[in-house]
Design an enzyme around this catalytic site. Structure first.
Site, short mmCIF file in Angstrom:
data_model
loop_
_atom_site.label_atom_id
_atom_site.label_comp_id
_atom_site.label_asym_id
_atom_site.label_seq_id
_atom_site.Cartn_x
_atom_site.Cartn_y
_atom_site.Cartn_z
CG ASP A 281 -1.88 1.15 1.31
OD1 ASP A 281 -1.71 2.12 0.54
OD2 ASP A 281 -2.80 1.10 2.13
CG HIS A 282 3.42 3.78 -3.21
ND1 HIS A 282 4.43 4.07 -2.32
CD2 HIS A 282 3.97 3.91 -4.44
CE1 HIS A 282 5.54 4.37 -2.98
NE2 HIS A 282 5.28 4.28 -4.28
NE ARG A 283 -4.06 3.94 1.00
CZ ARG A 283 -5.23 3.50 1.44
NH1 ARG A 283 -6.30 4.29 1.41
NH2 ARG A 283 -5.35 2.27 1.92
#
Length: 431
Positions: free
Chosen positions: A403-405
């Site tokens: 999850d790049h967040r």
């Protein structure tokens, strides 16, 4: 005195479920602990046990009923000495039962059957001014020169189906509405379904209603891909040292009835890697980032009703034999639909292994609210550089979805590097 048996909440999030099967019948005597029914939640099919002693006087909700609310009375138990025949069922109407496992040939999947009406309603118009009709009906109408706008639809929601076209005549006037079938206000008209849900019913097929589990899988995966920005990082890993260690350990464990799988060792390796790279052992929570102090690994298991992820708790700090034993027990109960909610709810990261199917490499969808999942492919003999020379080694590809967040690319790369090192030098898994 009679006792009302109510639909139980089998998980913290359960609001309703399907009463899949009764294991008792009216007139049966039960005592505390006896199995009474199988109930399908949005996660699994679970057995429901009696908590009181008595005789089943009335079964209020028949098996196969969908959408039974938690707390609804599903049966009535006659107490000791009570006349079973005198027990009355609650007057409140039960939820609507599911009446069929398959849908009519001309109905779109998951479309409820319409209520009976004195006459078929005129064809429903979609938002783009197209008449709502099945693909087969459209084709036949085109061949016969029939204007679909002039055909009364007898399908769900006024949808024109093949039978309507067969009974229609070219150039027929639009069917008039009767007082019994008034036009629905525009605001209540059903939204046009995506084109992908329609199918060509001229092809031989079967339509099966989705289970609660399959609906949940579809919803969660759709949400994951739509709301989580995935980043994928792949490494190739030499397996020869791990396979050699596995063979040695299995010889020493023979007298304990334990046989380690490669997946057991990879679960341990991922857990240890997460403790060494805690920036990947996280959950994105809006305005907060949750970092876990323990690695609980959710392991993807395929079951007849869909994928479920039983959890190995604190996998970094338990032995390989314990992981193997737990995993076998959890997988067996998952396939039987007997997992408890606490055994599949939670987890800090996931692993999905498709190597047994010969899949070389794949990208897995993140299991929210987790921030990463590891996709493991098959080990295979490949040309490989060993000690600065070209040789042949057993190699597998592993892909981390992040999850790049919550996880920066560099942190995800660090986790994959540590995981690779642990698998290629596996003695670290015994520490």
């Amino acid at each position: 005195m009679s006792i009302e048996i109510k639909m139980p909440a089998l998980s913290p999030t359960m609001e309703e479920g399907t009463l899949a099967k009764w294991l008792v019948k009216e007139g049966d005597s039960v005592k505390a602990g006896d199995l009474m029914a199988e109930i399908e939640t949005d996660k699994a099919t679970m057995e429901f046990e009696a908590v009181d002693e008595g005789t089943i006087a009335k079964i209020v909700i028949p098996e196969g009923t969908d959408g039974v609310k938690v707390g609804a009375v599903i049966a009535v138990l006659a107490g000791e000495g009570e006349d079973v025949a005198s027990v009355e069922a609650p007057t409140a109407p039960p939820p609507k039962a599911e009446v069929a496992k398959t849908e009519p040939k001309d109905a779109a999947p998951d479309t409820p059957a319409p209520a009976p009406t004195p006459a078929p309603t005129p064809a429903a118009s979609l938002g783009d001014d197209r008449v709502k009709a099945s693909p087969l009906a459209r084709r036949i109408a085109s061949e016969k020169g029939i204007d679909l706008a002039n055909v009364a639809g007898s399908g769900p929601g006024g949808r024109v189906v093949k039978a309507d076209i067969d009974n229609a005549k070219p150039g027929a006037a639009p069917a008039a509405r009767t007082p019994e079938t008034p036009a629905a206000p525009a605001a209540s008209a059903p939204a046009a379904a995506p084109a992908s849900v329609w199918y060509d019913e001229s092809i031989p097929h079967e339509a099966e209603k989705l289970s609660n589990i399959r609906k949940t899988i579809a919803r969660r995966l759709t949400e994951a891909k739509q709301t989580i920005p995935h980043i994928y990082l792949t490494v190739d890993i030499q397996l020869d040292a791990l396979l050699k260690l596995r063979g040695q350990l299995n010889k020493s464990l023979e007298n304990r009835g334990v046989k380690l799988s490669v997946n057991d060792m990879l679960i341990k390796a991922l857990a240890v890697a997460l403790t060494q790279v805690p920036k990947c052992n996280v959950t994105f929570a809006g305005d907060k980032l949750i970092t876990y102090r323990r690695a609980d690994i959710s392991v993807a298991v395929s079951t007849p009703t869909g994928l479920i992820t039983p959890i190995i708790r604190d996998a970094a700090n338990i032995g390989l034999a314990s992981i193997s034993t737990q995993m076998k027990e959890l997988a067996d109960r998952a396939k039987d639909g007997k997992l408890k909610p606490e055994e599949y709810q939670g987890g800090t990261a996931s692993i999905s292994n498709m190597g047994m199917f010969g899949i070389k490499q794949f990208d897995a969808v993140i299991n929210p609210p987790q921030a990463m999942i590891l996709a493991v492919g098959a080990g295979e003999k490949r040309p490989y550089i060993v000690d600065d020379a070209l040789g042949v080694a057993t190699v597998m590809s592993a892909t981390g979805s992040f999850d790049h967040r919550a996880v920066d690319g560099a942190d995800g790369a660090e986790l994959m590097k540590v995981f690779k090192a642990l698998v290629e030098s596996p003695m670290g898994l015994l520490a």
